[in-house]
Design a protein around this motif. Sequence first.
Motif, PDB file in Angstrom:
ATOM      1  N   ALA A  70      14.927 -17.184   0.580  1.00  0.00           N
ATOM      2  CA  ALA A  70      13.660 -17.447   1.274  1.00  0.00           C
ATOM      3  C   ALA A  70      12.917 -16.140   1.553  1.00  0.00           C
ATOM      4  CB  ALA A  70      13.932 -18.200   2.575  1.00  0.00           C
ATOM      5  N   VAL A  71      13.641 -15.112   2.008  1.00  0.00           N
ATOM      6  CA  VAL A  71      13.017 -13.809   2.306  1.00  0.00           C
ATOM      7  C   VAL A  71      12.495 -13.173   1.018  1.00  0.00           C
ATOM      8  CG1 VAL A  71      13.461 -11.469   3.133  1.00  0.00           C
ATOM      9  CG2 VAL A  71      14.374 -13.414   4.398  1.00  0.00           C
ATOM     10  N   MET A  72      13.257 -13.301  -0.078  1.00  0.00           N
ATOM     11  CA  MET A  72      12.821 -12.733  -1.363  1.00  0.00           C
ATOM     12  C   MET A  72      11.507 -13.350  -1.833  1.00  0.00           C
ATOM     13  SD  MET A  72      16.311 -12.340  -3.602  1.00  0.00           S
ATOM     14  CE  MET A  72      15.389 -12.140  -5.114  1.00  0.00           C
ATOM     15  N   PHE A  77       5.874 -12.397  -2.786  1.00  0.00           N
ATOM     16  CA  PHE A  77       4.455 -12.740  -2.596  1.00  0.00           C
ATOM     17  C   PHE A  77       3.703 -11.565  -1.967  1.00  0.00           C
ATOM     18  CE2 PHE A  77       1.097 -14.280   0.249  1.00  0.00           C
ATOM     19  CZ  PHE A  77       0.276 -14.919  -0.666  1.00  0.00           C
ATOM     20  N   LEU A  78       4.338 -10.919  -0.987  1.00  0.00           N
ATOM     21  CA  LEU A  78       3.728  -9.768  -0.315  1.00  0.00           C
ATOM     22  C   LEU A  78       3.467  -8.643  -1.315  1.00  0.00           C
ATOM     23  CD1 LEU A  78       3.005  -8.637   2.587  1.00  0.00           C
ATOM     24  CD2 LEU A  78       5.274  -7.609   2.583  1.00  0.00           C
ATOM     25  N   GLY A  79       4.439  -8.398  -2.203  1.00  0.00           N
ATOM     26  CA  GLY A  79       4.285  -7.352  -3.209  1.00  0.00           C
ATOM     27  C   GLY A  79       3.193  -7.665  -4.215  1.00  0.00           C
ATOM     28  N   CYS A  80       3.123  -8.928  -4.668  1.00  0.00           N
ATOM     29  CA  CYS A  80       2.072  -9.344  -5.606  1.00  0.00           C
ATOM     30  C   CYS A  80       0.689  -9.133  -4.988  1.00  0.00           C
ATOM     31  CB  CYS A  80       2.255 -10.816  -5.977  1.00  0.00           C
ATOM     32  SG  CYS A  80       3.603 -11.154  -7.126  1.00  0.00           S
ATOM     33  N   TYR A  81       0.531  -9.590  -3.754  1.00  0.00           N
ATOM     34  CA  TYR A  81      -0.769  -9.490  -3.071  1.00  0.00           C
ATOM     35  C   TYR A  81      -1.128  -8.027  -2.814  1.00  0.00           C
ATOM     36  CZ  TYR A  81      -4.537 -10.676   0.157  1.00  0.00           C
ATOM     37  OH  TYR A  81      -5.763 -10.798   0.762  1.00  0.00           O
ATOM     38  N   GLY A  82      -0.138  -7.229  -2.394  1.00  0.00           N
ATOM     39  CA  GLY A  82      -0.384  -5.810  -2.129  1.00  0.00           C
ATOM     40  C   GLY A  82      -0.782  -5.052  -3.371  1.00  0.00           C
ATOM     41  N   ALA A  83      -0.158  -5.379  -4.520  1.00  0.00           N
ATOM     42  CA  ALA A  83      -0.477  -4.697  -5.777  1.00  0.00           C
ATOM     43  C   ALA A  83      -1.890  -5.041  -6.235  1.00  0.00           C
ATOM     44  CB  ALA A  83       0.542  -5.081  -6.845  1.00  0.00           C
ATOM     45  N   ILE A  84      -2.253  -6.324  -6.188  1.00  0.00           N
ATOM     46  CA  ILE A  84      -3.587  -6.748  -6.643  1.00  0.00           C
ATOM     47  C   ILE A  84      -4.681  -6.186  -5.737  1.00  0.00           C
ATOM     48  CG2 ILE A  84      -5.104  -8.766  -6.899  1.00  0.00           C
ATOM     49  CD1 ILE A  84      -3.145  -8.351  -9.215  1.00  0.00           C
ATOM     50  N   GLN A  85      -4.426  -6.180  -4.413  1.00  0.00           N
ATOM     51  CA  GLN A  85      -5.413  -5.688  -3.449  1.00  0.00           C
ATOM     52  C   GLN A  85      -5.428  -4.164  -3.349  1.00  0.00           C
ATOM     53  OE1 GLN A  85      -7.686  -7.544  -1.664  1.00  0.00           O
ATOM     54  NE2 GLN A  85      -6.963  -9.242  -2.947  1.00  0.00           N
ATOM     55  N   GLU A  86      -4.427  -3.511  -3.963  1.00  0.00           N
ATOM     56  CA  GLU A  86      -4.278  -2.044  -3.911  1.00  0.00           C
ATOM     57  C   GLU A  86      -4.251  -1.553  -2.462  1.00  0.00           C
ATOM     58  OE1 GLU A  86      -7.220  -0.136  -6.335  1.00  0.00           O
ATOM     59  OE2 GLU A  86      -6.838  -1.427  -8.061  1.00  0.00           O
ATOM     60  N   SER A  87      -3.470  -2.250  -1.657  1.00  0.00           N
ATOM     61  CA  SER A  87      -3.376  -1.933  -0.224  1.00  0.00           C
ATOM     62  C   SER A  87      -2.141  -1.065   0.041  1.00  0.00           C
ATOM     63  CB  SER A  87      -3.293  -3.233   0.588  1.00  0.00           C
ATOM     64  OG  SER A  87      -2.930  -2.974   1.923  1.00  0.00           O
ATOM     65  N   GLN A  88      -2.392   0.163   0.539  1.00  0.00           N
ATOM     66  CA  GLN A  88      -1.269   1.051   0.863  1.00  0.00           C
ATOM     67  C   GLN A  88      -0.424   0.470   1.997  1.00  0.00           C
ATOM     68  OE1 GLN A  88      -1.973   5.421   0.889  1.00  0.00           O
ATOM     69  NE2 GLN A  88      -4.137   4.893   0.589  1.00  0.00           N
ATOM     70  N   CYS A  89      -1.072  -0.181   2.945  1.00  0.00           N
ATOM     71  CA  CYS A  89      -0.357  -0.769   4.088  1.00  0.00           C
ATOM     72  C   CYS A  89       0.604  -1.856   3.627  1.00  0.00           C
ATOM     73  CB  CYS A  89      -1.364  -1.323   5.094  1.00  0.00           C
ATOM     74  SG  CYS A  89      -0.589  -2.100   6.534  1.00  0.00           S
ATOM     75  N   PHE A  94       5.914  -3.674   1.970  1.00  0.00           N
ATOM     76  CA  PHE A  94       6.726  -4.240   0.887  1.00  0.00           C
ATOM     77  C   PHE A  94       7.923  -3.337   0.581  1.00  0.00           C
ATOM     78  CE2 PHE A  94       7.342  -4.116  -3.806  1.00  0.00           C
ATOM     79  CZ  PHE A  94       7.950  -5.351  -3.957  1.00  0.00           C
ATOM     80  N   PHE A  95       7.664  -2.019   0.497  1.00  0.00           N
ATOM     81  CA  PHE A  95       8.745  -1.059   0.209  1.00  0.00           C
ATOM     82  C   PHE A  95       9.801  -1.093   1.317  1.00  0.00           C
ATOM     83  CE2 PHE A  95      10.685   3.134   0.591  1.00  0.00           C
ATOM     84  CZ  PHE A  95      11.135   3.354  -0.700  1.00  0.00           C
ATOM     85  N   THR A  96       9.356  -1.136   2.573  1.00  0.00           N
ATOM     86  CA  THR A  96      10.281  -1.185   3.710  1.00  0.00           C
ATOM     87  C   THR A  96      11.147  -2.444   3.658  1.00  0.00           C
ATOM     88  OG1 THR A  96       8.672   0.021   5.073  1.00  0.00           O
ATOM     89  CG2 THR A  96      10.458  -1.106   6.231  1.00  0.00           C
ATOM     90  N   CYS A  97      10.503  -3.580   3.360  1.00  0.00           N
ATOM     91  CA  CYS A  97      11.252  -4.848   3.247  1.00  0.00           C
ATOM     92  C   CYS A  97      12.276  -4.780   2.122  1.00  0.00           C
ATOM     93  CB  CYS A  97      10.295  -6.007   2.995  1.00  0.00           C
ATOM     94  SG  CYS A  97       9.251  -6.434   4.406  1.00  0.00           S
ATOM     95  N   LEU A  98      11.885  -4.138   1.008  1.00  0.00           N
ATOM     96  CA  LEU A  98      12.815  -4.010  -0.119  1.00  0.00           C
ATOM     97  C   LEU A  98      14.028  -3.162   0.243  1.00  0.00           C
ATOM     98  CD1 LEU A  98      10.714  -3.485  -3.395  1.00  0.00           C
ATOM     99  CD2 LEU A  98      12.115  -5.443  -2.764  1.00  0.00           C
ATOM    100  N   VAL A  99      13.796  -2.072   0.961  1.00  0.00           N
ATOM    101  CA  VAL A  99      14.913  -1.202   1.378  1.00  0.00           C
ATOM    102  C   VAL A  99      15.869  -1.976   2.279  1.00  0.00           C
ATOM    103  CG1 VAL A  99      15.536   0.841   2.734  1.00  0.00           C
ATOM    104  CG2 VAL A  99      13.613   0.944   1.129  1.00  0.00           C
ATOM    105  N   ILE A 100      15.314  -2.741   3.231  1.00  0.00           N
ATOM    106  CA  ILE A 100      16.153  -3.545   4.148  1.00  0.00           C
ATOM    107  C   ILE A 100      16.926  -4.599   3.364  1.00  0.00           C
ATOM    108  CG2 ILE A 100      16.106  -5.178   6.073  1.00  0.00           C
ATOM    109  CD1 ILE A 100      13.615  -3.648   7.104  1.00  0.00           C
ATOM    110  N   LEU A 101      16.235  -5.288   2.440  1.00  0.00           N
ATOM    111  CA  LEU A 101      16.889  -6.318   1.620  1.00  0.00           C
ATOM    112  C   LEU A 101      17.999  -5.718   0.760  1.00  0.00           C
ATOM    113  CD1 LEU A 101      14.297  -8.833   0.109  1.00  0.00           C
ATOM    114  CD2 LEU A 101      16.362  -9.360   1.384  1.00  0.00           C
ATOM    115  N   PHE A 102      17.715  -4.544   0.182  1.00  0.00           N
ATOM    116  CA  PHE A 102      18.709  -3.896  -0.678  1.00  0.00           C
ATOM    117  C   PHE A 102      19.949  -3.517   0.125  1.00  0.00           C
ATOM    118  CE2 PHE A 102      20.537  -0.328  -3.073  1.00  0.00           C
ATOM    119  CZ  PHE A 102      20.588  -0.874  -4.349  1.00  0.00           C
TER     120      PHE A 102
END
Length: 238
Positions: A70-72, A77-89, A94-102
């Motif tokens: 569920a978290v993945m 979705f967060l990563g897809c939206y962030g990439a398309i919107q080119e949002s650093q925030c 997204f990067f922080t969530c990935l580190v925690i998930l990893f």
Amino acid sequence: MGVEGCTKCIKYLLFVFNFIFWLAGGIILGVALWLRHDSQTTSILYLQLGDKQAPNTFYVGIYILIAVGAVMMFVGFLGCYGAIQESQCLLGTFFTCLVILFACEVAAGIWGFVNKDQIAKDVKQFYDQAFQQALMAESETNNGKTVVKTFHETLDCCGPDNVIGAITPVWRDDLCPKKEAFLKSFIEPSNCHKKIDELFSGKLYLIGIAAIVVAVIMIFEMILSMVLCCGIRNSSVY
């Protein structure tokens, strides 16, 4: 001003990886729900011997998988939206969530590796206790015989991995799965210890393969998200 050149390629590559990551989350969620409601494991792990419940260590791992899936899906979705919107925030989040998930996946992998034999061992001990009770007068006052017959019918086996188990089909025919007389003379039922090992080891290997694939995708995504984030920051300067 949007990103250009190589950074733009990275942007769409990250989107593709995130879409795959989102799909992987959905697959893991689906597999976890299937394992949770699988007829074989459910029939065995819902059993109760007197006041003692069957071991639920396996289900602990399944509930973790459901949460991870569920978290993945949310993070993908967060990563897809962030990439398309080119949002650093969004990309930073997204990067922080990935580190925690990893980190959680590594911890879960270590837990699974340490407990991979314990799950089957606990279930075999539960079966042995029920089997002993089913052979004695004790079974008149509890459900030992019912528990044993459920194991035997679910796994198509008969008896534990010892001498008593070897002679059970002859000595206590009422505890073993019913077979046709013709087949019975040619096919010896497997012992239940072996069948329990096969049941859980197969499912744990499936979980392990899924975890490795997801870990590789996550590593690529962490690299791409940081490169894209730096590219967005540099493009905003000019």
